[in-house]
Design a protein around this motif. Structure first.
Motif, mmCIF file in Angstrom:
data_model
loop_
_atom_site.group_PDB
_atom_site.id
_atom_site.type_symbol
_atom_site.label_atom_id
_atom_site.label_comp_id
_atom_site.label_asym_id
_atom_site.label_seq_id
_atom_site.Cartn_x
_atom_site.Cartn_y
_atom_site.Cartn_z
ATOM 1 N N VAL A 12 0.842 -1.200 0.000
ATOM 2 C CA VAL A 12 0.000 0.000 0.000
ATOM 3 C C VAL A 12 0.878 1.251 0.000
ATOM 4 C CG1 VAL A 12 -1.725 1.321 1.302
ATOM 5 C CG2 VAL A 12 -1.862 -1.189 1.206
ATOM 6 N N ASN A 13 0.619 2.159 -0.908
ATOM 7 C CA ASN A 13 1.367 3.414 -0.999
ATOM 8 C C ASN A 13 0.723 4.482 -0.120
ATOM 9 O OD1 ASN A 13 3.249 2.451 -2.947
ATOM 10 N ND2 ASN A 13 1.719 2.755 -4.553
ATOM 11 N N LEU A 14 1.550 5.228 0.602
ATOM 12 C CA LEU A 14 1.052 6.276 1.486
ATOM 13 C C LEU A 14 1.377 7.651 0.931
ATOM 14 C CD1 LEU A 14 2.101 4.918 5.015
ATOM 15 C CD2 LEU A 14 0.096 4.332 3.624
ATOM 16 N N ALA A 15 0.464 8.599 1.167
ATOM 17 C CA ALA A 15 0.698 9.989 0.780
ATOM 18 C C ALA A 15 1.354 10.760 1.918
ATOM 19 C CB ALA A 15 -0.613 10.660 0.385
ATOM 20 N N ALA A 16 0.998 10.414 3.165
ATOM 21 C CA ALA A 16 1.564 11.102 4.327
ATOM 22 C C ALA A 16 1.506 10.181 5.536
ATOM 23 C CB ALA A 16 0.814 12.401 4.606
ATOM 24 N N ALA A 17 2.429 10.418 6.477
ATOM 25 C CA ALA A 17 2.494 9.622 7.700
ATOM 26 C C ALA A 17 3.430 10.315 8.681
ATOM 27 C CB ALA A 17 3.005 8.214 7.403
ATOM 28 N N PRO A 18 3.320 10.000 9.985
ATOM 29 C CA PRO A 18 4.289 10.519 10.960
ATOM 30 C C PRO A 18 5.567 9.686 10.859
ATOM 31 C CG PRO A 18 2.664 9.157 12.063
ATOM 32 C CD PRO A 18 2.241 9.240 10.628
ATOM 33 N N LYS A 19 6.438 10.044 9.957
ATOM 34 C CA LYS A 19 7.593 9.208 9.619
ATOM 35 C C LYS A 19 8.546 9.006 10.797
ATOM 36 C CE LYS A 19 9.319 9.696 5.439
ATOM 37 N NZ LYS A 19 9.851 10.325 4.207
#
Length: 332
Positions: free
Chosen positions: A80-87
């Protein structure tokens, strides 16, 4: 050769049909009407139940944001590809997300950049764990997004909650078979550890952080707490007013030594968040007060995976339960 009237009629009819087909393709903006139909059928609306009720989810989602630490490893395994996250909260073991410059970093739970999240125009947000406190803020800033949260609910068995989350994610991302396998693997690992455990032996769980040893209470303590009940383990020590504090409860190493556990389960909190921290194994084995404890003399120590503190999902539990089963079986 002169064509018959019948032949000419067939040719004319064919031409009309061909022209109609071209016109239809032009109107739909595609030269392949079958491809257009297939593309339309690929999208679907699903009803998903989460902690806050029923939600309609468009699948596949185009812009996905995930804040829930329990979801990262699962979704990464599913591609699953993410656009944003708390990296900053993504375990270093999940390299596809941690080191992906295309994923917008929304900070951590202490100083989140919720505006950066909104800027990617998400249509699906998987929220939870450290970001649960921002649920209403996230909802307000992203009114057009579907917001889902599967944080284990108070009063519900943690093992069932982990399975609920995994199966729901499988529905959302069309990975039902993969989700079911994760659940099956978890159930097998739990059964295996329970079968291998000697019910006469006592167990203690500890959390090592900043060189300090904290007590992890059976049932309610961080990560290891629920495992006591799943396996039916006999606690070496029970403390009044124990909590689920992320560093464990403060008790003396002398109290640990006096309880003399046959097994010690270890969560190295720092391993997930500090690269220069003293490893939990060294902290424990260097402590003079613990050297005569049965678990240490027999080397009956079981360590959770190093990334556990920021990766407490069904996969992490499965790995830990299998490690416990391995050690229990060896000791028989």
């Amino acid at each position: 050769m002169v064509k018959s009237r019948k032949t000419l009629s067939v040719i004319a009819a064919s031409a009309i049909l061909a022209l109609a087909g071209c016109t239809s393709a032009q109107e739909t903006g595609s030269s392949n009407p079958e491809s257009e139909t297939s593309s339309q059928s690929a999208s679907a609306i699903k009803t998903i139940e989460d902690n806050f009720g029923s939600h309609e989810v468009k699948t596949p989602a185009e812009s996905i944001v995930v804040t829930d630490n329990r979801s990262f490893e699962i979704l990464d395994a599913w591609g699953v590809n993410l656009a944003a996250a708390p990296k900053q909260l993504i375990p270093s073991t999940i390299e596809n997300y941690k080191n992906n410059d295309e994923i917008v970093d929304i900070g951590n739970h202490k100083e989140p950049d919720l505006e950066a999240m909104a800027a990617v125009n998400p249509d699906l947000i998987i929220n939870g764990q450290r970001f649960s406190q921002y649920y209403e803020d996230i909802k307000k800033l992203n009114p057009d997004a579907t917001l889902l949260e599967f944080e284990p609910r108070d009063g519900e068995p943690v093992d069932e909650e982990l399975k609920r989350q995994t199966l729901a994610l499988g529905e959302v991302f069309e990975k039902q078979d993969e989700a079911q396998k994760l659940v099956d693997d978890f159930d097998k690992a739990k059964a295996r550890a329970k079968e291998a455990y000697d019910s006469e032996q006592t167990v203690m769980a500890v959390n090592v952080s900043g060189g300090e040893i904290g007590y992890v209470a059976p049932e309610k303590g961080r990560f290891f707490g629920p495992i006591f009940e799943w396996i039916g383990m006999k606690p070496a020590l029970e403390v009044e007013n124990a909590s689920d504090d992320h560093q464990g409860d403060d008790i003396s190493v002398e109290a640990i030594a006096e309880s003399n556990p046959d097994w010690v389960l270890v969560l190295d909190r720092d391993a997930a968040v500090k690269s220069d921290a003293t490893p939990a194994e060294q902290v424990l084995k260097d402590n003079a007060a613990l050297q005569n404890v049965s678990a240490f003399k027999d080397n009956h120590l079981v360590f959770a995976p190093g990334d556990t503190y920021t990766n407490e999902n069904i996969i992490t539990y499965t790995e830990t339960l299998n490690s416990m089963a391995d050690e229990f079986e060896k000791a028989k």
